[in-house]
Design a protein around this motif. Structure first.
Motif, short mmCIF file in Angstrom:
data_model
loop_
_atom_site.label_atom_id
_atom_site.label_comp_id
_atom_site.label_asym_id
_atom_site.label_seq_id
_atom_site.Cartn_x
_atom_site.Cartn_y
_atom_site.Cartn_z
N LYS A 178 26.86 60.95 47.59
CA LYS A 178 27.76 61.81 47.99
C LYS A 178 27.19 62.72 48.89
O LYS A 178 26.29 63.60 48.95
CB LYS A 178 27.67 62.53 46.39
CG LYS A 178 28.24 61.70 45.29
CD LYS A 178 27.98 62.07 44.03
CE LYS A 178 29.37 62.85 43.55
NZ LYS A 178 29.23 63.43 42.14
N HIS A 190 27.87 66.34 51.31
CA HIS A 190 28.49 67.58 51.32
C HIS A 190 28.33 68.17 52.53
O HIS A 190 27.10 68.14 53.11
CB HIS A 190 27.61 68.57 50.16
CG HIS A 190 27.64 69.72 50.45
ND1 HIS A 190 26.45 70.49 50.47
CD2 HIS A 190 28.60 70.90 50.91
CE1 HIS A 190 26.65 71.79 50.72
NE2 HIS A 190 28.05 72.03 50.93
N LEU A 212 29.95 68.63 42.42
CA LEU A 212 29.47 67.38 42.98
C LEU A 212 28.09 67.14 43.00
O LEU A 212 28.09 65.95 42.90
CB LEU A 212 29.98 67.55 44.54
CG LEU A 212 29.20 68.13 45.68
CD1 LEU A 212 28.17 67.29 46.30
CD2 LEU A 212 30.19 68.89 46.54
N GLU A 257 31.18 59.21 48.53
CA GLU A 257 32.20 60.41 48.83
C GLU A 257 31.68 61.38 49.68
O GLU A 257 30.64 61.58 49.71
CB GLU A 257 31.72 61.07 47.24
CG GLU A 257 32.39 60.48 45.93
CD GLU A 257 32.13 61.41 44.48
OE1 GLU A 257 31.81 62.41 44.75
OE2 GLU A 257 32.21 60.70 43.81
N HIS A 274 32.47 65.06 50.68
CA HIS A 274 33.04 66.40 50.50
C HIS A 274 33.01 67.34 51.64
O HIS A 274 31.94 67.59 52.05
CB HIS A 274 32.28 66.95 49.30
CG HIS A 274 32.27 66.24 48.12
ND1 HIS A 274 33.01 66.52 47.18
CD2 HIS A 274 31.63 65.00 47.81
CE1 HIS A 274 33.05 65.47 45.96
NE2 HIS A 274 32.07 64.85 46.19
N THR A 326 37.92 66.31 49.53
CA THR A 326 37.06 64.89 48.77
C THR A 326 37.65 63.90 49.37
O THR A 326 38.93 63.63 49.33
CB THR A 326 36.77 64.94 47.30
OG1 THR A 326 36.32 66.30 47.01
CG2 THR A 326 35.92 63.98 46.94
#
Length: 186
Positions: free
Chosen positions: A5, A7, A38, A135, A137, A177
């Motif tokens: 994930k 960011h 997240l 993912e 973000h 996202t």
């Protein structure tokens, strides 16, 4: 198998590097809650060398009283992608060597939980290219700065992403996202 994930703080024109411009918008409770959400499934951190070298001195001296994210950053296992870094003295840090897709696949399989990536533009571009990012973000700040490193450079490949969520925040930032799709040809 864990997920990766990512960011990123970004401007409207796609600049991600050295996001000092975020300070003008404040770190609101709502922004903190979005980032915390997240990170909630993440049990380890994956960073590129430059971001690691910026984060280590910035986070290692913080406590939960200073910042609620401090325990996550200081106590979680940290994996650093670097072919040049010789030591990683920040608590629970391991240098995993130069970027190698198979090494990252093995890490995803080994880690119990998800891997959190912040910044680390070069690493993130490689993860996207190899289909390892799960993912993305993006916290989009309402300004254009004109110059600086971009997550998606002008000469990069065409890439399709699938929108998985969109939240407008109280400081004017938009949290987008995305789930990456296969690269589009043509």
């Amino acid at each position: 198998m864990g997920r990766i994930k990512v960011h990123e703080f970004t401007t409207l024109d796609g600049v991600i590097g050295a996001p000092l411009w975020t300070l003008d918008y404040g770190f609101t409770d709502q922004l903190g809650a979005e980032i915390g959400g997240l990170m909630s499934s993440c049990t380890a951190i994956l960073l590129g060398r430059t971001t690691f070298q910026e984060f280590a001195p910035a986070w290692s001296g913080r406590t939960a009283e200073d910042d609620p994210g401090a325990p996550f950053f200081n106590e979680s296992p940290k994996y650093v992608v670097s072919g040049t870094l010789e030591t990683a003295d920040w608590n629970n840090s391991t240098i995993i060597g130069r970027y190698d897709a198979d090494t990252i696949r093995g890490l995803k399989a080994r880690v119990d939980g998800d891997l959190y990536v912040s910044g680390s533009g070069t690493l993130v571009r490689a993860l996207l290219a190899d289909g390892l990012l799960d993912e993305l973000h993006l916290f989009v700040y309402p300004l254009a700065v004109g110059e600086g490193p971009r997550l998606f450079p002008a000469n990069g490949p065409r890439r399709a992403l699938s929108l998985a969520g969109c939240t407008g925040l109280d400081n004017g930032v938009v949290h987008l996202t995305y789930a990456p799709e296969a690269p589009v040809t043509g």
